[in-house]
Design an enzyme around this catalytic site. Structure first.
Site, PDB file in Angstrom:
ATOM      1  N   LYS A   1       2.829 -15.859   2.720  1.00 44.57           N
ATOM      2  CA  LYS A   1       2.633 -16.312   1.331  1.00 44.57           C
ATOM      3  C   LYS A   1       4.212 -16.900   1.035  1.00 44.57           C
ATOM      4  O   LYS A   1       4.660 -16.532  -0.103  1.00 44.57           O
ATOM      5  CB  LYS A   1       2.189 -15.753   0.037  1.00 44.57           C
ATOM      6  CG  LYS A   1       1.769 -16.408  -1.137  1.00 44.57           C
ATOM      7  CD  LYS A   1       0.838 -17.601  -0.711  1.00 44.57           C
ATOM      8  CE  LYS A   1       0.411 -18.395  -2.097  1.00 44.57           C
ATOM      9  NZ  LYS A   1      -0.359 -19.576  -1.710  1.00 44.57           N
TER      10      LYS A   1
ATOM     11  N   ASP B   1      -5.678  -6.698   5.446  1.00 42.80           N
ATOM     12  CA  ASP B   1      -6.985  -6.135   4.688  1.00 42.80           C
ATOM     13  C   ASP B   1      -7.957  -7.165   4.438  1.00 42.80           C
ATOM     14  O   ASP B   1      -9.070  -7.091   4.811  1.00 42.80           O
ATOM     15  CB  ASP B   1      -6.548  -5.027   3.737  1.00 42.80           C
ATOM     16  CG  ASP B   1      -7.414  -4.085   3.366  1.00 42.80           C
ATOM     17  OD1 ASP B   1      -8.766  -4.085   4.084  1.00 42.80           O
ATOM     18  OD2 ASP B   1      -7.612  -3.330   2.483  1.00 42.80           O
TER      19      ASP B   1
ATOM     20  N   ASP C   1     -11.632  -8.374   6.546  1.00 42.06           N
ATOM     21  CA  ASP C   1     -13.117  -8.244   5.939  1.00 42.06           C
ATOM     22  C   ASP C   1     -13.677  -9.715   6.043  1.00 42.06           C
ATOM     23  O   ASP C   1     -14.891  -9.762   5.924  1.00 42.06           O
ATOM     24  CB  ASP C   1     -12.920  -7.530   4.622  1.00 42.06           C
ATOM     25  CG  ASP C   1     -12.685  -6.082   4.759  1.00 42.06           C
ATOM     26  OD1 ASP C   1     -12.589  -5.516   6.061  1.00 42.06           O
ATOM     27  OD2 ASP C   1     -12.525  -5.493   3.786  1.00 42.06           O
TER      28      ASP C   1
ATOM     29  N   ASP D   1      -3.722 -18.173   1.723  1.00 40.22           N
ATOM     30  CA  ASP D   1      -4.942 -18.780   1.083  1.00 40.22           C
ATOM     31  C   ASP D   1      -5.525 -19.865   1.866  1.00 40.22           C
ATOM     32  O   ASP D   1      -6.746 -20.155   2.023  1.00 40.22           O
ATOM     33  CB  ASP D   1      -4.717 -19.454  -0.122  1.00 40.22           C
ATOM     34  CG  ASP D   1      -3.113 -20.243  -0.145  1.00 40.22           C
ATOM     35  OD1 ASP D   1      -2.543 -19.974   0.827  1.00 40.22           O
ATOM     36  OD2 ASP D   1      -2.734 -20.622  -1.399  1.00 40.22           O
TER      37      ASP D   1
ATOM     38  N   TYR E   1       0.919  -1.102  -0.063  1.00 43.56           N
ATOM     39  CA  TYR E   1       0.243  -0.043   0.099  1.00 43.56           C
ATOM     40  C   TYR E   1       0.860   1.304   0.010  1.00 43.56           C
ATOM     41  O   TYR E   1       0.258   2.301  -0.350  1.00 43.56           O
ATOM     42  CB  TYR E   1      -1.115   0.095   1.059  1.00 43.56           C
ATOM     43  CG  TYR E   1      -2.223  -0.840   1.059  1.00 43.56           C
ATOM     44  CD1 TYR E   1      -2.283  -1.549   0.002  1.00 43.56           C
ATOM     45  CD2 TYR E   1      -2.851  -0.953   2.128  1.00 43.56           C
ATOM     46  CE1 TYR E   1      -3.387  -2.624   0.102  1.00 43.56           C
ATOM     47  CE2 TYR E   1      -4.142  -2.026   1.970  1.00 43.56           C
ATOM     48  CZ  TYR E   1      -4.218  -2.529   0.962  1.00 43.56           C
ATOM     49  OH  TYR E   1      -5.180  -3.437   0.810  1.00 43.56           O
TER      50      TYR E   1
END
Length: 358
Positions: free
Chosen positions: A191, A247, A251, A223, A141
């Site tokens: 990851k 993020d 959610d 994942d 970001y």
């Protein structure tokens, strides 16, 4: 004793839900002979319309001066076509960066009364209590980026992900401290089978874990973690991860609770803390009294806990919210058979009234 709280209503339902959080925050402090002075500030789309910029200098100054910042929501379709550097959401990134906020806390709790609202089976989610600790000041970001570049007649774009050992150590230590106050379990998400930054992340977490033998630390690829949050959410205590993965996962986890309107967040660092619900501005229901203010009210509880160090007042708000739900009241996103539907302001008043009874 009075605290200075900078208040950013923002856009859409933001002003409505923040007004109820202010009401409840003041009521909780009053129980302990204290109060809050609220300074209203502009940010997001409202600031673009008023002064042409999503984060005015005056708002930044007020935020730095305040004991804490309470935010509603920013953004909306009417500002989606502005220049990228002027998008309403830039207000959030700007505040986080200017206030040097590096840890985003997103607690996910599922009380029994709301378990039936979850898309998962009630027995899978009743009693879920997860704290997601998201690194907030680094990663993709804030990395170098390019968009709109044309090479050999083909438009291209890129976003650069970068992390340093000190950044990873800082957020990991924060997660370990949080775990010691809970159930002493930390799941680090990365990851590492694909990304270099994730391999550095995992090595750094493992090194720190060796110094904290009382904490059980495990690692999941992002994942797999996304899948496990749906299959067996009760296995998690504290989840620590990078900015992008945090993020997305927070959610996803919010849906477990049955409504994204229930979830608060705290952004903490070396400067003033920032507190906001995790949902968006929901312009389609703005001004209709349909918005759920509980995520913002619970964000005010986190504000009391982490910035003002008023733990008793924070617990009072959380207990009042639980009691109102147990008594069968809910906004439209929560109401189910046997419950009484209330408006945004009615929910705020119910929580305020309950504070006086506890």
């Amino acid at each position: 004793m009075s605290y200075d709280v900078a208040v950013i209503g923002g856009d859409g339902i933001g002003p409505e839900i923040v007004a109820e959080a202010q009401r409840v925050l003041q009521a909780a402090l009053k129980q302990y002979g204290k109060s809050a002075e609220f300074t209203s500030c502009l940010a997001g789309g409202a600031a673009i319309d008023a002064v042409g910029h999503p984060l005015p200098k005056e708002t930044l100054a007020a935020a730095h001066k305040a004991d804490a910042v309470l935010l509603g929501a920013v953004g909306g379709p009417q500002w989606d076509t502005v220049e990228p550097e002027l998008r309403a959401e830039k207000a959030i990134l700007g505040l986080r960066q200017s206030l040097e906020l590096y840890a985003n806390l997103r607690p996910i709790r599922v009380p029994a009364i709301l378990a039936e609202r979850s898309p998962l089976k009630a027995e899978k989610v009743t009693g879920v209590d997860i704290l997601i600790v998201r690194e907030l000041s680094g990663g993709i970001y804030y990395g170098e980026r390019q968009e709109g570049a044309v090479q050999d007649g083909v438009e291209q774009a890129f976003d650069k992900e970068s992390y340093s050992v000190p950044e990873i150590e800082r957020i990991t230590r924060f997660a370990f401290r949080a775990a010691k106050l809970r159930r002493n379990k930390v799941t680090s998400v990365d990851k590492a089978n694909v990304l270099a930054t994730s391999r550095l992340w995992r090595r750094t977490v493992e090194k720190l874990a060796a110094t904290e033998p009382e904490i059980k630390v495990n690692h999941l690829y992002v994942d797999n973690c996304a899948m496990q949050l749906i299959l067996a959410p009760k296995q998690f205590d504290v989840i620590v991860t990078n900015n992008l993965f945090g993020d997305i996962l927070s959610d996803e986890a919010a849906v477990i609770a049955g409504s994204i309107g229930m979830l608060p967040s705290a952004s903490i660092g070396s400067g003033t803390g920032l507190y906001e619900p995790i949902h968006g501005s929901a312009p389609d229901i703005a001004g209709r009294g349909l918005a759920n203010p509980l995520g913002t009210i619970l964000s005010a509880a986190l504000l009391l806990r982490y910035s003002l160090k008023e733990e008793a007042a924070a617990c009072l708000i959380e207990a009042a919210v639980d009691k109102v739900l147990e008594e069968g009241y809910g906004t439209i996103d929560l109401v189910q058979s046997g419950m009484t539907q209330v408006t945004t302001s009615e929910m705020g008043r119910l929580v305020e009234r309950q504070i006086g009874k506890i």
